[in-house]
Design a protein around this motif. Structure first.
Motif, mmCIF file in Angstrom:
data_model
loop_
_atom_site.group_PDB
_atom_site.id
_atom_site.type_symbol
_atom_site.label_atom_id
_atom_site.label_comp_id
_atom_site.label_asym_id
_atom_site.label_seq_id
_atom_site.Cartn_x
_atom_site.Cartn_y
_atom_site.Cartn_z
ATOM 1 N N ALA A 1 11.183 0.956 -1.458
ATOM 2 C CA ALA A 1 9.993 0.256 -1.940
ATOM 3 C C ALA A 1 10.382 -0.914 -2.835
ATOM 4 C CB ALA A 1 9.079 1.225 -2.692
ATOM 5 N N ASP A 2 11.355 -0.714 -3.720
ATOM 6 C CA ASP A 2 11.827 -1.797 -4.589
ATOM 7 C C ASP A 2 12.375 -2.956 -3.761
ATOM 8 O OD1 ASP A 2 11.189 -0.279 -6.798
ATOM 9 O OD2 ASP A 2 13.259 0.143 -7.371
ATOM 10 N N TYR B 1 0.074 1.967 -9.413
ATOM 11 C CA TYR B 1 1.400 1.698 -8.857
ATOM 12 C C TYR B 1 2.487 2.303 -9.732
ATOM 13 C CZ TYR B 1 5.825 -0.510 -8.038
ATOM 14 O OH TYR B 1 7.172 -0.694 -7.839
ATOM 15 N N GLY C 1 11.721 5.343 -3.369
ATOM 16 C CA GLY C 1 11.638 4.339 -4.417
ATOM 17 C C GLY C 1 12.550 3.151 -4.199
ATOM 18 N N SER D 1 13.762 7.905 -6.463
ATOM 19 C CA SER D 1 12.409 7.767 -7.005
ATOM 20 C C SER D 1 12.449 7.594 -8.513
ATOM 21 C CB SER D 1 11.569 9.002 -6.653
ATOM 22 O OG SER D 1 12.091 10.144 -7.284
ATOM 23 N N ARG E 1 5.199 4.910 -8.329
ATOM 24 C CA ARG E 1 6.633 4.619 -8.248
ATOM 25 C C ARG E 1 7.461 5.510 -9.164
ATOM 26 N NH1 ARG E 1 11.260 4.603 -8.181
ATOM 27 N NH2 ARG E 1 12.730 2.866 -7.979
ATOM 28 N N TRP E 2 6.946 5.842 -10.341
ATOM 29 C CA TRP E 2 7.772 6.508 -11.340
ATOM 30 C C TRP E 2 7.281 7.893 -11.726
ATOM 31 C CZ3 TRP E 2 12.351 4.665 -11.703
ATOM 32 C CH2 TRP E 2 12.569 3.304 -11.423
#
Length: 287
Positions: free
Chosen positions: A65-66, A101, A62, A283, A105-106
């Motif tokens: 990715a951010d 998404y 995560g 994550s 992501r979450w």
């Protein structure tokens, strides 16, 4: 180009556990409204960077990715600050445009999405800008960029205690403070980032930071040129950081003064564990 839309607050009732985990697909059509903006918005470009982020990074990556996505999302989604302040816009992005998404992501770190306890929480779809999955990245990029340079954004997102703490505070709107904090926190732990945010926010109640380091205003003409562009080519910047709006950069003298102040504040601030290594894998954040 696709029509930009908003989503009424009452649509939040459709964000059920089943929707959050991806087993239900309710229709939000009755709650959608067209958003009339006087400049182009290329939603295909936004879809491109979201899909690319999910392709490049695993479900337990995560933070990485951010770091990759925030500058590219901001580059692709050309909004004014006034437009980006609309919570109903981000609700539409989270629930209608890109719920896949948000879940990626979450949701469950192992990618299974099995059961509501591993699903993304409501606020990642419809929450405030510091929680909503796309709004938090867009605003991090907007507040932490130095003029057209997104590299401070990438650096800040490498320590998840920065978006979890400093990003939420009023001092995040003072550009020299943000740029100084990014420099002071380079290589520091999450606990130190947390401590610096609290210490600086407390000091800002008695010290006028704009007197120490005046903030050069953003350039209205640069913003107009930025949002008016109709040739947003995200494909050119999948492997390199794109350029942001051509606002003036923060003056180095002001940053140096605040770096000195923040270093002193951090030296005196209570830190839970200064030896704890900086976290790079994430994550779910801790908020």
């Amino acid at each position: 180009m696709t029509t930009l839309k908003t989503l009424d607050y009452n649509a939040a009732r459709l964000v059920t556990p089943g929707f959050r985990e991806g087993s239900e697909s309710p229709s939000f059509a009755d709650y959608e409204r067209d958003l009339d903006v006087d400049h182009p918005v290329d939603l295909d470009a936004i879809r491109t960077v979201l899909d690319e982020a999910m392709r490049r990074f695993g479900p337990a990556m995560g933070t990485e990715a951010d770091m990759w996505l925030a500058p590219r999302l901001h580059f692709a989604l050309r909004l004014t600050r006034r437009e980006a302040a609309r919570r109903d816009l981000w609700r539409w992005f989270g629930c209608v445009f890109a719920p896949d998404y948000v879940r990626w992501r979450w949701g469950s770190p192992d990618g299974s999405f099995s059961g509501v306890n591993s699903a993304a929480t409501n606020d990642r779809f419809v929450g405030p800008d510091y929680k909503q999955a796309l709004a938090r990245l867009w605003w991090m990029a907007e507040l932490f960029r130095d003029g057209p340079d997104y590299s401070p954004v990438v650096q800040a997102l490498g320590n998840q205690d920065v978006p979890n703490n400093l990003f939420r505070m009023d001092i995040a709107h003072h550009r020299p403070t943000v740029q100084a904090a990014v420099r002071v926190l380079e290589g520091r732990s999450g606990d130190e980032a947390n401590a610096l945010a609290k210490a600086t926010n407390s000091a800002a109640t008695t010290l006028v930071v704009d007197t120490i380091a005046p903030d050069t205003p953003l350039d209205p003409e640069a913003q107009l040129a930025w949002v008016s562009a109709d040739d947003v080519d995200v494909g050119r910047f999948l492997d390199e950081i794109p350029p942001g709006p051509t606002d003036p950069v923060v003056g180095p003298v002001g940053i140096e003064k605040l770096v000195e102040l923040m270093t002193a504040l951090l030296d005196e601030a209570p830190v839970r564990d200064r030896s704890r290594p900086r976290e790079t894998k994430d994550s779910q954040d801790s908020d």
